[in-house]
Write an enzyme that holds these catalytic residues in place. Structure first.
Site, mmCIF file in Angstrom:
data_model
loop_
_atom_site.group_PDB
_atom_site.id
_atom_site.type_symbol
_atom_site.label_atom_id
_atom_site.label_comp_id
_atom_site.label_asym_id
_atom_site.label_seq_id
_atom_site.Cartn_x
_atom_site.Cartn_y
_atom_site.Cartn_z
ATOM 1 N N ASP A 289 0.864 -1.167 0.000
ATOM 2 C CA ASP A 289 0.000 0.000 0.000
ATOM 3 C C ASP A 289 0.906 1.224 0.000
ATOM 4 O O ASP A 289 2.071 1.158 0.384
ATOM 5 C CB ASP A 289 -0.932 -0.006 1.218
ATOM 6 C CG ASP A 289 -2.188 0.815 0.981
ATOM 7 O OD1 ASP A 289 -2.201 1.635 0.048
ATOM 8 O OD2 ASP A 289 -3.168 0.629 1.729
ATOM 9 N N TRP A 290 0.373 2.359 -0.422
ATOM 10 C CA TRP A 290 1.199 3.552 -0.610
ATOM 11 C C TRP A 290 1.700 4.061 0.746
ATOM 12 O O TRP A 290 0.925 4.545 1.566
ATOM 13 C CB TRP A 290 0.402 4.620 -1.350
ATOM 14 C CG TRP A 290 0.570 4.571 -2.841
ATOM 15 C CD1 TRP A 290 0.932 5.604 -3.648
ATOM 16 C CD2 TRP A 290 0.399 3.453 -3.720
ATOM 17 N NE1 TRP A 290 1.006 5.184 -4.964
ATOM 18 C CE2 TRP A 290 0.691 3.873 -5.029
ATOM 19 C CE3 TRP A 290 0.054 2.115 -3.512
ATOM 20 C CZ2 TRP A 290 0.629 3.025 -6.136
ATOM 21 C CZ3 TRP A 290 -0.004 1.264 -4.610
ATOM 22 C CH2 TRP A 290 0.277 1.724 -5.895
#
Length: 762
Positions: A289-290
């Site tokens: 995930d970012w």
């Protein structure tokens, strides 16, 4: 020869469009042109490299491409080069990877290295309904349509990774991101996610299933360490991911922000190596995930392949072009060059990334896709129509008889507010959005007066991440004035349609924070109570991705859960309210009367602390909890009414006893006893009558959405094997079905069981 050259150039054509639009990347474009030139030369040579030969097995192509890459090229593929892309290998003609946020539509383009909008004029997408609405359809065929449609949109925009769907389990009605997921039941989520993935990937776009795993809250999501026992993990929180991998054949998985067993989920030995790779044999890519990566060594060894969005180690948020400082960038390269980390570690990751490339960007047979089309808009409308749930309909207030109605009063901010903007990473720049007020006006004859009053003021902003709805929702009048106006209008109307609920602003249905309470915000409960006093023909429409409290439920004849329904939201809702379409949606999660009727809140561990959250309720999530505690919910899991009625026969089993290697089939007749066609979701639950471990009173193990004309009847059958009777044994680390008596229950919801039959497992 022309065809061969054309097929080799094909994967790069749209890809180069991205590079051309960013003037600071002209040098990169030259490198890409060099790669294409090499491919053309190879195509003229009888000795075509194996990695370019599509007749060869993918694993041969992977090994051939890997053998031609430098160490620097390998490491570069393991981390981002921009906000939403990662490098390819230009000199070998291997394209970049381009991701896009889903799962409800294709995110508008942002600048190369910033979150700011790129100001394209051709990236306005079709917004599809939220995944709660899809799950509420209880129709895998509708899920396949969803996946196909959004996959076509992603492909047209030349994305090869769609960041969705999400299948995290609905543990609490306060989770701000529940609207992106598929409800509280692992079986329902498993059956609905598989066709979505298959539809997306048929377009040569990888579905990236998220967030793996235990991402069930937004508060403390970057730090919280989830404490959950293995049985609960395997029975509740993993099945949808397992189905996505083993049945859907997902090409990508996204790790979660939170921690589990002390390790962040984006580089977690137990989740990513032991379960995902070793147990489930996943051969796709694991994407962070970012900003979900926190350690170089853990990300090297604990199953991560591609790192995106990190606020770089040692640098501050927003540092420009910091990608070489990512955990899997220069720090990784230095460890490899020093010999401290073996080259085989980077090779493992690059094999998975290359496999992704050959399945997507390097597949010359990928369809071209389509974008922003009427076909997709109508698909979105159909999905919404099947997902909208009729919760209550006393005195048959619905459907509205437009031929006998002269005036309809529509009240509430959500009747006009655009809902495609906001909510976090799923925020969209939609090509258009039909509001509930517009939809109703579209669906009634011109002689019916549809009037509107604001009623309450909620979120007046209407913008998110550089996208604006363009609406001016500012309001100078007081709450008392708005209530007075609404009630006066309601008095003279034949029917009142209140459209309220939640929205996608912070602390509601939105990424980043959870809701603060189960109650409706902005004084809506008080307003609904006042409206019920002045007009008995009141329809309350809730737009939300979560359950809400309804203290006025006994005073209101009709209640509709309309979800966030995307581009065609208003038309879909109006078709239900006016009876053009018979509602057939069923709730994918339980609506509790109060927050304490939910297991996570009854036991006091939501959202926990910044350090940890204990899932003390264990396997007793949703209806499993209300069954166990004998709590009557506001509306049960699987509940949904129709404008017709259905009669169930007595369920029959084809045998009374089954062996461990056997199957058993249950059959029930369902008849439409009303005057119009409709669809009923027949649900099969299984109950273990005596067990050595605590088990739910019943668990969903089958469902079938059956469409029936007026007076028509059909037989519905469910066949199960031993797996439907199992629980996860933490001692043997295996699934166990104990011999004894079981019960099959057929129902219209978890709270409306129509027929039962016992059977024995030898």
């Amino acid at each position: 020869m022309y065809r061969k050259i054309s097929s080799l150039v094909h994967p790069f054509v749209l890809h180069l469009r991205h590079n051309y639009l960013y003037t600071n990347r002209m040098n990169k474009m030259k490198m890409e042109l060099t790669g294409i030139f090499l491919c053309l030369l190879f195509s003229l040579n009888a000795q075509t490299p194996v990695y370019l030969d599509e007749t060869k097995p993918i694993e041969e192509r992977v090994e051939d491409a890997l053998s031609r890459m430098t160490l620097e090229e390998k490491v570069a593929m393991c981390h981002a080069q921009s906000k939403f892309s990662s490098p390819g290998v230009p000199r070998l003609g291997i394209p970049e990877n381009w991701t896009t946020d889903g799962p409800h539509g294709i995110r508008p383009e942002v600048l190369w290295d910033e979150w700011e909008q790129a100001a394209w004029t051709n990236d306005s997408c079709i917004a599809f309904p939220a995944l709660t609405c899809l799950a509420a359809s209880w129709n895998p065929e509708i899920s396949a349509l969803y996946g196909k449609s959004i996959g076509e949109e992603a492909r047209y925009r030349n994305k090869n990774i769609l960041l969705g769907p999400g299948v995290n389990i609905y543990r609490s009605p306060l989770n701000g991101r529940n609207f992106e997921y598929m409800g509280e039941d692992p079986y329902l989520a498993s059956r609905m996610v598989v066709p979505y993935i298959q539809g997306v990937q048929a377009n040569g776009v990888a579905a990236c299933v998220k967030h793996f795993a235990l991402n069930n809250q937004e508060e403390f999501r970057h730090t919280v360490d989830v404490k959950v026992d293995d049985r609960t993990l395997y029975e509740i929180y993993l099945p949808a991911f397992k189905a996505a991998v083993q049945e859907g054949q997902a090409w990508a998985i996204m790790g979660a922000y939170n921690r589990y067993k002390g390790e962040w989920c984006c580089h977690n030995q137990y989740l990513l190596n032991d379960i995902l790779r070793d147990e489930w044999k996943f051969d796709g890519v694991v994407i962070s995930d970012w900003g979900g990566v926190n350690d170089t060594r853990q990300s090297i060894y604990n199953g991560l392949d591609m790192e995106f969005g990190t606020w770089t180690d040692g640098l501050s948020e927003g540092v420009s072009n910091a990608y070489d400082n990512y955990y899997l960038a220069n720090p990784f390269l230095e460890l490899l060059k020093s010999g401290e980390v073996k080259v085989e570690e980077v090779d493992k990751k690059v094999r998975n990334i290359l496999r992704l490339a050959f399945r997507t960007t390097m597949d010359t047979k990928r369809p071209w896709g389509s974008f922003g089309t009427e076909e997709h808009a109508l698909a979105g409308r159909k999905i919404a129509q099947e997902g909208i749930v009729l919760l209550q309909n006393k005195n048959n207030v619905l459907p509205i008889d437009v031929n006998q109605t002269k005036k309809i009063a529509v009240i509430g901010e959500n009747a006009i507010k655009m809902m495609t903007v906001g909510g976090g990473s799923s925020s969209l720049k939609a090509k258009y959005e039909v509001s509930p007020l517009e939809g109703l006006r579209n669906y009634v004859p011109s002689n019916v007066d549809v009037v509107y009053a604001r009623g309450y003021v909620g979120d007046t902003d209407g913008s998110y991440n550089g996208v604006s709805s363009g609406q001016d929702l500012s309001e100078s009048r007081s709450a008392a004035e708005l209530t007075r106006e609404a009630c006066e209008m309601a008095k003279s109307a034949d029917v009142v349609v209140f459209v309220g609920g939640l929205n996608k602003s912070d602390y509601q249905d939105c990424e980043g924070h959870d809701r603060k309470e189960l109650e409706l915000p902005y004084g809506q409960n008080e307003l609904i109570t006042e409206l019920a006093k002045v007009n008995s023909n009141l329809v309350v429409v809730i737009i939300s991705g979560n359950a809400v409290a309804m203290p006025w439920v006994k005073d209101v004849p009709a209640i509709v859960e309309a979800w966030y329904s995307g581009t065609e939201a208003g038309n879909a809702l109006a078709s239900i309210l006016t009876g053009e379409v018979n509602p057939s949606g069923k709730l994918p999660f339980t609506f509790p009367v109060r927050l304490q009727d939910n297991g996570a809140h009854a036991l006091g561990e939501f959202p926990g602390t910044a350090e940890s959250a204990r899932y003390n309720e264990g396997i007793f999530v949703g209806y499993r909890w209300t069954d166990k505690e004998k709590i009557k919910p506001l509306f049960p899991f699987g509940h949904g009414l129709s404008y017709t009625t259905f009669e169930y026969g007595k369920v029959q089993a084809d045998k009374k006893t089954m062996s461990a290697n056997d199957k058993i089939t249950f059959t029930v007749t369902v008849k439409n006893t009303g005057s119009r066609e409709g669809a009923e979701v027949v649900q099969l639950y299984i109950s273990d009558k005596k067990s050595s471990v605590p088990r739910p009173v019943k668990e969903l193990k089958g469902f079938d959405k059956v469409f029936l004309k007026a007076g028509e009847q059909k037989e519905v059958s469910f066949t199960i094997d031993k797996s439907a009777l199992c629980f996860y044994d933490v001692n043997t680390k295996d699934w166990v079905a104990e011999p004894g008596t079981f019960e099959a229950l057929i129902g219209a919801s978890a709270g409306d069981i129509r027929s039962k039959v016992n059977f024995e497992l030898k």
